[in-house]
Design a protein around this motif. Sequence first.
Motif, short mmCIF file in Angstrom:
data_model
loop_
_atom_site.label_atom_id
_atom_site.label_comp_id
_atom_site.label_asym_id
_atom_site.label_seq_id
_atom_site.Cartn_x
_atom_site.Cartn_y
_atom_site.Cartn_z
N LYS A 114 30.12 51.96 -16.06
CA LYS A 114 29.45 52.83 -15.10
C LYS A 114 28.03 52.35 -14.82
O LYS A 114 27.60 52.38 -13.68
CB LYS A 114 29.44 54.26 -15.62
CG LYS A 114 30.40 55.15 -14.90
CD LYS A 114 30.22 56.58 -15.32
CE LYS A 114 31.05 57.42 -14.41
NZ LYS A 114 30.94 58.80 -14.63
N GLN A 115 27.33 51.97 -15.88
CA GLN A 115 25.96 51.51 -15.69
C GLN A 115 25.93 50.24 -14.85
O GLN A 115 25.05 50.07 -14.01
CB GLN A 115 25.28 51.26 -17.03
CG GLN A 115 24.83 52.51 -17.75
CD GLN A 115 24.11 52.17 -19.05
OE1 GLN A 115 24.30 51.09 -19.59
NE2 GLN A 115 23.30 53.09 -19.53
N GLN A 116 26.89 49.35 -15.11
CA GLN A 116 26.93 48.10 -14.36
C GLN A 116 27.23 48.36 -12.89
O GLN A 116 26.65 47.71 -12.01
CB GLN A 116 27.99 47.16 -14.94
CG GLN A 116 27.57 46.55 -16.26
CD GLN A 116 28.64 45.62 -16.81
OE1 GLN A 116 29.81 45.72 -16.44
NE2 GLN A 116 28.24 44.75 -17.72
N GLN A 117 28.10 49.31 -12.62
CA GLN A 117 28.43 49.65 -11.24
C GLN A 117 27.21 50.24 -10.53
O GLN A 117 26.92 49.89 -9.38
CB GLN A 117 29.58 50.66 -11.21
CG GLN A 117 30.73 50.21 -10.37
CD GLN A 117 31.88 51.21 -10.44
OE1 GLN A 117 31.77 52.30 -11.01
NE2 GLN A 117 33.00 50.83 -9.84
N ALA A 118 26.48 51.10 -11.21
CA ALA A 118 25.29 51.70 -10.63
C ALA A 118 24.23 50.62 -10.38
O ALA A 118 23.56 50.62 -9.33
CB ALA A 118 24.74 52.78 -11.55
N ARG A 119 24.08 49.71 -11.32
CA ARG A 119 23.11 48.62 -11.17
C ARG A 119 23.49 47.72 -10.00
O ARG A 119 22.65 47.31 -9.21
CB ARG A 119 23.04 47.81 -12.48
CG ARG A 119 22.12 46.63 -12.44
CD ARG A 119 20.67 47.06 -12.42
NE ARG A 119 19.82 45.89 -12.44
CZ ARG A 119 18.70 45.77 -11.79
NH1 ARG A 119 18.22 46.79 -11.10
NH2 ARG A 119 18.01 44.66 -11.85
N LEU A 120 24.77 47.44 -9.87
CA LEU A 120 25.26 46.61 -8.77
C LEU A 120 24.98 47.28 -7.43
O LEU A 120 24.51 46.63 -6.50
CB LEU A 120 26.76 46.35 -8.93
CG LEU A 120 27.42 45.52 -7.83
CD1 LEU A 120 26.78 44.14 -7.73
CD2 LEU A 120 28.91 45.41 -8.08
N GLN A 121 25.23 48.58 -7.35
CA GLN A 121 24.95 49.30 -6.10
C GLN A 121 23.46 49.28 -5.77
O GLN A 121 23.07 49.12 -4.62
CB GLN A 121 25.46 50.74 -6.20
CG GLN A 121 26.96 50.85 -6.14
CD GLN A 121 27.46 52.28 -6.32
OE1 GLN A 121 26.70 53.16 -6.73
NE2 GLN A 121 28.73 52.49 -6.01
N THR A 122 22.63 49.44 -6.80
CA THR A 122 21.17 49.40 -6.60
C THR A 122 20.75 48.03 -6.08
O THR A 122 19.96 47.93 -5.13
CB THR A 122 20.43 49.71 -7.92
OG1 THR A 122 20.81 51.01 -8.37
CG2 THR A 122 18.94 49.65 -7.74
#
Length: 75
Positions: free
Chosen positions: A1-9
Amino acid sequence: KQQQARLQTLQKELSQLQAQLGDEDANRIVSTHIKRLHQYNEAKDAAQILIGRLASHRGITIREVHNEFGLTDQD
């Protein structure tokens, strides 16, 4: 989840940066900057030649001419 959020950012940041740069080709931008830098250097060299001649004509140092015109070592 953190990686997905970071990718979106990161994707959002990338989109914003691309919007700021516009559609200009990076190579064209660099080429334009190089041409402008070359023109600047030629003008600066010519100014330094004139300052040197002025100093010689007056019998003073180039540094004294720089001081007279308010120029610094960075100019």
